[in-house]
Design a protein around this motif. Structure first.
Motif, short mmCIF file in Angstrom:
data_model
loop_
_atom_site.label_atom_id
_atom_site.label_comp_id
_atom_site.label_asym_id
_atom_site.label_seq_id
_atom_site.Cartn_x
_atom_site.Cartn_y
_atom_site.Cartn_z
N GLU A 113 39.37 -8.70 0.13
CA GLU A 113 40.40 -8.12 -0.74
C GLU A 113 41.35 -9.19 -1.29
OE1 GLU A 113 42.55 -5.04 1.20
OE2 GLU A 113 40.88 -3.59 1.16
N GLU A 114 41.46 -10.31 -0.60
CA GLU A 114 42.43 -11.34 -1.00
C GLU A 114 41.80 -12.63 -1.50
OE1 GLU A 114 46.23 -10.44 1.95
OE2 GLU A 114 44.74 -11.92 2.54
N ILE A 115 40.60 -12.95 -1.04
CA ILE A 115 40.01 -14.27 -1.28
C ILE A 115 38.87 -14.18 -2.28
CG2 ILE A 115 38.79 -16.21 -0.22
CD1 ILE A 115 40.35 -15.63 2.35
N THR A 116 38.91 -15.05 -3.27
CA THR A 116 37.85 -15.15 -4.27
C THR A 116 37.35 -16.59 -4.33
OG1 THR A 116 38.65 -13.33 -5.65
CG2 THR A 116 37.30 -15.00 -6.74
N SER A 117 36.04 -16.76 -4.40
CA SER A 117 35.44 -18.09 -4.51
C SER A 117 35.19 -18.44 -5.97
CB SER A 117 34.12 -18.16 -3.74
OG SER A 117 34.34 -18.16 -2.34
N PHE A 118 35.43 -19.71 -6.30
CA PHE A 118 35.19 -20.23 -7.64
C PHE A 118 34.18 -21.36 -7.52
CE2 PHE A 118 39.29 -18.29 -7.59
CZ PHE A 118 39.50 -17.78 -8.85
N TYR A 119 33.03 -21.19 -8.17
CA TYR A 119 31.99 -22.22 -8.19
C TYR A 119 32.24 -23.09 -9.42
CZ TYR A 119 29.42 -19.59 -4.62
OH TYR A 119 29.04 -18.95 -3.47
N LEU A 120 32.49 -24.37 -9.19
CA LEU A 120 32.89 -25.28 -10.26
C LEU A 120 31.80 -26.31 -10.53
CD1 LEU A 120 36.54 -25.95 -8.96
CD2 LEU A 120 35.78 -24.16 -10.55
N ARG A 121 31.33 -26.33 -11.77
CA ARG A 121 30.33 -27.31 -12.18
C ARG A 121 30.92 -28.20 -13.27
NH1 ARG A 121 25.24 -26.32 -10.24
NH2 ARG A 121 24.93 -24.28 -9.26
N PRO A 122 30.61 -29.50 -13.25
CA PRO A 122 31.20 -30.43 -14.22
C PRO A 122 30.77 -30.09 -15.65
CG PRO A 122 29.44 -31.49 -13.01
CD PRO A 122 29.68 -30.18 -12.34
N GLU A 123 31.73 -30.09 -16.55
CA GLU A 123 31.45 -29.75 -17.95
C GLU A 123 30.47 -30.74 -18.57
OE1 GLU A 123 34.30 -28.20 -21.50
OE2 GLU A 123 34.54 -30.34 -20.99
N ASP A 124 30.52 -32.00 -18.13
CA ASP A 124 29.64 -33.01 -18.73
C ASP A 124 28.21 -32.95 -18.20
OD1 ASP A 124 29.81 -34.15 -16.18
OD2 ASP A 124 31.28 -35.66 -16.78
N GLY A 125 27.94 -32.10 -17.20
CA GLY A 125 26.59 -31.94 -16.69
C GLY A 125 26.12 -33.03 -15.76
N LEU A 126 26.96 -34.03 -15.50
CA LEU A 126 26.58 -35.12 -14.61
C LEU A 126 26.84 -34.73 -13.16
CD1 LEU A 126 28.04 -38.10 -16.68
CD2 LEU A 126 25.70 -37.21 -16.69
N GLU A 127 26.34 -35.54 -12.24
CA GLU A 127 26.52 -35.21 -10.83
C GLU A 127 27.96 -35.44 -10.38
OE1 GLU A 127 24.05 -37.60 -8.34
OE2 GLU A 127 25.04 -39.47 -8.84
N VAL A 128 28.29 -34.85 -9.25
CA VAL A 128 29.62 -35.03 -8.64
C VAL A 128 29.44 -35.73 -7.30
CG1 VAL A 128 30.57 -33.02 -9.79
CG2 VAL A 128 29.59 -32.77 -7.51
N SER A 129 30.53 -36.28 -6.78
CA SER A 129 30.46 -36.95 -5.48
C SER A 129 30.41 -35.90 -4.37
CB SER A 129 31.66 -37.88 -5.29
OG SER A 129 32.87 -37.16 -5.40
N ALA A 130 29.52 -36.09 -3.42
CA ALA A 130 29.41 -35.17 -2.29
C ALA A 130 30.63 -35.35 -1.39
CB ALA A 130 28.13 -35.44 -1.51
N HIS A 131 31.36 -34.27 -1.16
CA HIS A 131 32.57 -34.35 -0.34
C HIS A 131 32.22 -34.45 1.13
CE1 HIS A 131 31.55 -30.08 0.06
NE2 HIS A 131 32.31 -30.07 1.15
N GLN A 132 33.18 -34.86 1.94
CA GLN A 132 33.04 -34.80 3.39
C GLN A 132 33.45 -33.40 3.84
OE1 GLN A 132 34.62 -38.35 5.55
NE2 GLN A 132 35.33 -38.96 3.53
N PRO A 133 32.67 -32.75 4.71
CA PRO A 133 33.02 -31.39 5.14
C PRO A 133 34.44 -31.34 5.71
CG PRO A 133 30.82 -31.96 5.87
CD PRO A 133 31.41 -33.22 5.32
N GLY A 134 35.28 -30.50 5.11
CA GLY A 134 36.68 -30.39 5.51
C GLY A 134 37.64 -30.86 4.43
N GLN A 135 37.13 -31.61 3.44
CA GLN A 135 38.01 -32.13 2.40
C GLN A 135 38.44 -31.04 1.42
OE1 GLN A 135 35.77 -35.64 0.84
NE2 GLN A 135 37.59 -36.80 1.50
N TYR A 136 39.45 -31.38 0.60
CA TYR A 136 39.96 -30.45 -0.41
C TYR A 136 39.75 -31.02 -1.81
CZ TYR A 136 44.08 -33.56 -0.17
OH TYR A 136 44.91 -34.65 -0.17
N LEU A 137 39.91 -30.16 -2.78
CA LEU A 137 39.82 -30.52 -4.18
C LEU A 137 41.16 -30.25 -4.84
CD1 LEU A 137 37.39 -31.48 -6.01
CD2 LEU A 137 37.28 -29.12 -6.84
N SER A 138 41.68 -31.24 -5.55
CA SER A 138 42.89 -31.01 -6.34
C SER A 138 42.47 -30.51 -7.72
CB SER A 138 43.70 -32.30 -6.51
OG SER A 138 44.49 -32.56 -5.37
N ILE A 139 43.03 -29.38 -8.11
CA ILE A 139 42.75 -28.86 -9.45
C ILE A 139 44.06 -28.79 -10.23
CG2 ILE A 139 40.85 -27.47 -8.54
CD1 ILE A 139 42.76 -25.01 -9.19
#
Length: 408
Positions: free
Chosen positions: A167-193
Motif C-alpha cells: 500500500e505504501e511502497i512502489t518500485s521503479f525500474y530505471l534504465r539508462p536513456e542512452d542504452g549503454l550499460e550501468v555500473s553494477a552496484h554493491q548489494p546494500g548501496q543507494y542511488l541518488s536521483i
C-alpha cells in the motif's frame, strides 16, 4: 597545521557547541541559502524543514572540535559523508562557500565571544577539514570512474516500469536513456536521483536504496510514500514519484554510492534487522545471495506496521522455501482480524519487534549484524542487542537521512 594555542581555542568552544551547536547550524543554513539560493537545488530541503540536516551538522562540528588533535579517528564517519557528497556531485568550490558562511555564522551567533583569534583558529581548522574531505572525495570519484559502466555527473534514466509492492511502497525500474550499460552496484548501496519539483521551483535530490541484485542493465529503487500528519510534512519527492511520474518519464541519477554493503568475499553469517522501508537494501542483498547461491547463513527479522504495508512478502517467502540457509521472521505491529482468526504462521509475530523474544534465532557468535530503518528502530535495536551481549563492533547500521545516531 594548527598551533597548540589554536587547538586550545577550538577545544574551548566544545562546551559552547554542546549548548548552542544547533542554533549555530540553523543560522548557518539560513544564511547560506539566503546568499547562495542555487544550493537549494543541491540540498534536501525536506531535511532542512524537519531539522535533521541541522542536527547532523551540529553533531559533526562538535565531533570535529572534540577530536581536533586527532581528526583521523573520524575517518569512518567522514568516509560516509564523502560517499554522500560524491553522490550529490559536490565540488571543491562549494567547500569555499560553506566555509565562508560557517565562519560568518560563528561570529554572528557567538557575538563578543568570537574573538579574532578564535575566528582565525576556526578558519584554519575548517581549511584542514575541507582539504581532508576534498582529497577523500577526489579519491572516491576516481574509484567510481574506474568501475565498468560508471559515469560522471548526472545521467538520465527512463522509468521502464512501476510496480506497486504494498500500500505504501512502489518500485521503479530505471534504465539508462542512452542504452549503454550501468555500473553494477554493491548489494546494500543507494542511488541518488534528482527530479525537478514544480511546486518548489527547484531540483531536489534524494537517496534510495537499490532493491535488486547487481546488474549492468538497470537499477530498481523501492520508494515509500511519505504522507504528512500533525508531526511532519508529507514527503515532497516520494509523493511526486508516486503520483506524478509515469512509466516512460525521465529522472537523473549518479553512480551508486554508500558503504553499508555486503562483503561478498566473506562467508560470515549475517543477521539482518529492518524496520519499515529499511528492508530495501536487504532485499538487494538477498537477491544477490540467492542468485549466486553462496550458501551463507542469513537470519532476517523485519518489523512493519501491518501485512498491507509489507513489501516483497511473496518473494521473501519464496527465498525462504527454496534455500535452507535463509530464515526470515516478521513482526506486525497491527494484525487484521482474519489473520488472528486463522492464526499467524511460525514466521510471523504480533507487536513490535522484540529482539529478546527471538534471541535463539539471532545469537550467532561469529555473525555480523546489519540494521536499517527509522532512527528510533535502530537505536532501540542496538540497545537490545547490546543487552544480549553483542559487541558493538559487530553492528553496522544505515540511518535513512542525515546521520544523527552516534555509535558509542
Amino acid at each position: 597545521m594548527l598551533s597548540t594555542t589554536e587547538i586550545g581555542l577550538i577545544k574551548a568552544t566544545v562546551p559552547i557547541l554542546r549548548e548552542q551547536g544547533l542554533l549555530l547550524t540553523q543560522h548557518f543554513y539560513k544564511r547560506m541559502f539566503q546568499h547562495n539560493p542555487e544550493l537549494r537545488n543541491t540540498f534536501n530541503m525536506g531535511n532542512q524543514q524537519n531539522g535533521t540536516q541541522q542536527t547532523a551538522l551540529a553533531l559533526a562540528v562538535l565531533a570535529y572540535a572534540e577530536n581536533i588533535e586527532n581528526p583521523g579517528v573520524l575517518l569512518p564517519v567522514l568516509q560516509r559523508i564523502g560517499d554522500k557528497h560524491t553522490s550529490l556531485q559536490i565540488t571543491a568550490e562549494q567547500y569555499d562557500i560553506v566555509g565562508k558562511h560557517l565562519l560568518a555564522s560563528i561570529g554572528e551567533v557567538l557575538g563578543d565571544a568570537a574573538t579574532a583569534d578564535l575566528i582565525t583558529a576556526w578558519a584554519k581548522a575548517y581549511g584542514q577539514l575541507a582539504d581532508l574531505m576534498i582529497n577523500l572525495e577526489k579519491s572516491i570519484y576516481l574509484q567510481k570512474a574506474a568501475v565498468k559502466g560508471a559515469w560522471t555527473g548526472w545521467r538520465k534514466f527512463i522509468i521502464d516500469k512501476k510496480v506497486q509492492e504494498s500500500e505504501e511502497i512502489t518500485s521503479f525500474y530505471l534504465r539508462p536513456e542512452d542504452g549503454l550499460e550501468v555500473s553494477a552496484h554493491q548489494p546494500g548501496q543507494y542511488l541518488s536521483i534528482k527530479v525537478f519539483v514544480p511546486a518548489l521551483g527547484i531540483y531536489q535530490p534524494r537517496q534510495y536504496s537499490i532493491s535488486s541484485a547487481p546488474s549492468a542493465e538497470y537499477y530498481r529503487i523501492s520508494v515509500k510514500r511519505e504522507p504528512g500528519n500533525e508531526q511532519k510534512e508529507s514527503g515532497t519527492v516520494s509523493n511526486y514519484l508516486h503520483d506524478q511520474l509515469l512509466e516512460g518519464d525521465v529522472i537523473e541519477a549518479t553512480t551508486p554510492a554508500g558503504d553499508f554493503v555486503l562483503n561478498i568475499n566473506q562467508t560470515t553469517p549475517l543477521v539482518l534487522l529492518s524496520g519499515g522501508v529499511g528492508q530495501t537494501p536487504f532485499v538487494s542483498i538477498l537477491d544477490f545471495l540467492t542468485k549466486s547461491d553462496q550458501q551463507r547463513q542469513v537470519k532476517w527479522a523485519h518489523a512493519c506496521r501491518s501485512e498491507s504495508v509489507h513489501a516483497f512478502r511473496e518473494q521473501i517467502n519464496a527465498w525462504q522455501s527454496e534455500h535452507d540457509w535463509f530464515e526470515h521472521i516478521v513482526f506486525y505491529e497491527n494484525t487484521d482480524l482474519a489473520s488472528k482468526e486463522n492464526s499467524l504462521s511460525k514466521d510471523t509475530r504480533t507487536g513490535r519487534m522484540d529482539v529478546a523474544e527471538i534471541s535463539e534465532m539471532l545469537l550467532i557468535p561469529e555473525a555480523e549484524y546489519y540494521l536499517c530503518g527509522p532512527k528510533p528502530f535502530i537505536e532501540k535495536t542496538m540497545k537490545d542487542l547490546s543487552a544480549l551481549g553483542i559487541d558493538h563492533k559487530k553492528l553496522f547500521f544505515e540511518e535513512f537521512g542525515p546521520q544523527t545516531i552516534q555509535m558509542n
